[in-house]
Design a protein around this motif. Structure first.
Motif, short mmCIF file in Angstrom:
data_model
loop_
_atom_site.label_atom_id
_atom_site.label_comp_id
_atom_site.label_asym_id
_atom_site.label_seq_id
_atom_site.Cartn_x
_atom_site.Cartn_y
_atom_site.Cartn_z
N GLY A 133 0.82 -1.20 0.00
CA GLY A 133 0.00 0.00 0.00
C GLY A 133 0.85 1.25 0.00
N GLY A 134 0.20 2.40 -0.15
CA GLY A 134 0.93 3.65 -0.14
C GLY A 134 0.10 4.78 -0.69
N LEU A 135 0.77 5.90 -0.94
CA LEU A 135 0.15 7.09 -1.49
C LEU A 135 0.42 7.14 -2.99
CD1 LEU A 135 -1.22 9.88 -1.25
CD2 LEU A 135 1.05 10.82 -0.71
N VAL A 136 -0.62 7.31 -3.77
CA VAL A 136 -0.47 7.35 -5.23
C VAL A 136 -1.41 8.41 -5.80
CG1 VAL A 136 -2.20 5.53 -5.56
CG2 VAL A 136 -0.44 5.89 -7.30
N GLN A 137 -1.02 8.98 -6.91
CA GLN A 137 -1.85 10.00 -7.55
C GLN A 137 -2.99 9.34 -8.32
OE1 GLN A 137 0.73 12.44 -9.95
NE2 GLN A 137 1.34 13.69 -8.20
N PRO A 138 -4.06 10.07 -8.53
CA PRO A 138 -5.15 9.53 -9.36
C PRO A 138 -4.62 9.09 -10.72
CG PRO A 138 -5.87 11.51 -8.24
CD PRO A 138 -4.40 11.38 -7.96
N GLY A 139 -5.10 7.94 -11.16
CA GLY A 139 -4.62 7.37 -12.41
C GLY A 139 -3.43 6.45 -12.24
N GLY A 140 -2.85 6.43 -11.06
CA GLY A 140 -1.68 5.60 -10.80
C GLY A 140 -2.03 4.16 -10.50
N SER A 141 -0.98 3.40 -10.17
CA SER A 141 -1.13 1.96 -9.93
C SER A 141 -0.37 1.54 -8.68
CB SER A 141 -0.58 1.17 -11.13
OG SER A 141 -1.28 1.47 -12.31
N LEU A 142 -0.84 0.45 -8.11
CA LEU A 142 -0.16 -0.20 -7.00
C LEU A 142 -0.33 -1.70 -7.15
CD1 LEU A 142 -1.30 1.87 -3.87
CD2 LEU A 142 1.01 1.78 -4.79
N ARG A 143 0.58 -2.45 -6.55
CA ARG A 143 0.41 -3.89 -6.44
C ARG A 143 0.46 -4.28 -4.97
NH1 ARG A 143 4.02 -9.04 -8.49
NH2 ARG A 143 5.31 -8.39 -6.71
N LEU A 144 -0.63 -4.83 -4.50
CA LEU A 144 -0.70 -5.32 -3.14
C LEU A 144 -0.37 -6.80 -3.11
CD1 LEU A 144 -4.03 -3.64 -1.93
CD2 LEU A 144 -1.73 -2.67 -2.07
N SER A 145 0.30 -7.21 -2.04
CA SER A 145 0.62 -8.63 -1.85
C SER A 145 -0.01 -9.12 -0.56
CB SER A 145 2.13 -8.83 -1.78
OG SER A 145 2.77 -8.43 -2.97
N CYS A 146 -0.36 -10.39 -0.57
CA CYS A 146 -0.91 -11.04 0.63
C CYS A 146 -0.14 -12.33 0.81
CB CYS A 146 -2.39 -11.30 0.42
SG CYS A 146 -3.17 -12.31 1.71
N ALA A 147 0.72 -12.36 1.80
CA ALA A 147 1.57 -13.52 2.06
C ALA A 147 1.04 -14.30 3.25
CB ALA A 147 3.00 -13.08 2.32
N ALA A 148 0.97 -15.62 3.08
CA ALA A 148 0.45 -16.47 4.15
C ALA A 148 1.58 -17.22 4.84
CB ALA A 148 -0.54 -17.48 3.59
#
Length: 126
Positions: free
Chosen positions: A9-24
């Protein structure tokens, strides 16, 4: 100890992208459907996406369809959520969860999920 940990997660501008991960850890994700949920301040938790354990079928909320993509890497015991074309209304804490929803209509129902992570904040702002 059964644990799910979100990151990315984080701060991103409109139109931007992020990749979230979920590790078990403490259990294998192979046998579980993995859902992503989000909760914005003052709002109810919302189901965002689900990827099944059986055939990797995916389900998305209408609000994110075409912009978000979920995938799983069972070898890494990790599930991902790619967020594209982000909007300010996507701002929320994002949680991943493991469960066994019985039918497709339950895929985004939080009651069908047993294990939850602590969440990661996504903020979309200029």
């Amino acid at each position: 100890q059964v644990q799910l940990v979100e990151s990315g997660g984080g701060l991103v501008q409109p139109g931007g992208s992020l990749r979230l991960s979920c590790a078990a850890s403490g259990f294998t994700l192979d046998y579980y459907a993995i859902g992503w949920f989000r909760q914005a301040p003052g709002k109810e938790r919302e189901g965002v996406s689900c990827i099944t354990s059986s055939d990797g079928s995916t389900y998305y909320a209408d609000s994110v369809k075409g912009r978000f993509t979920t995938s799983r890497d069972n070898a890494k015991n990790t599930v991902y959520l790619v967020l594209n074309s982000l909007k300010p209304e996507d701002t929320a804490v994002y949680y991943c969860a493991a469960g066994t929803p019985l039918i497709a209509t339950m895929a985004l129902d939080s009651m069908e999920y047993d294990y939850w992570g602590q969440g990661t904040q996504v903020t979309v702002s200029s």
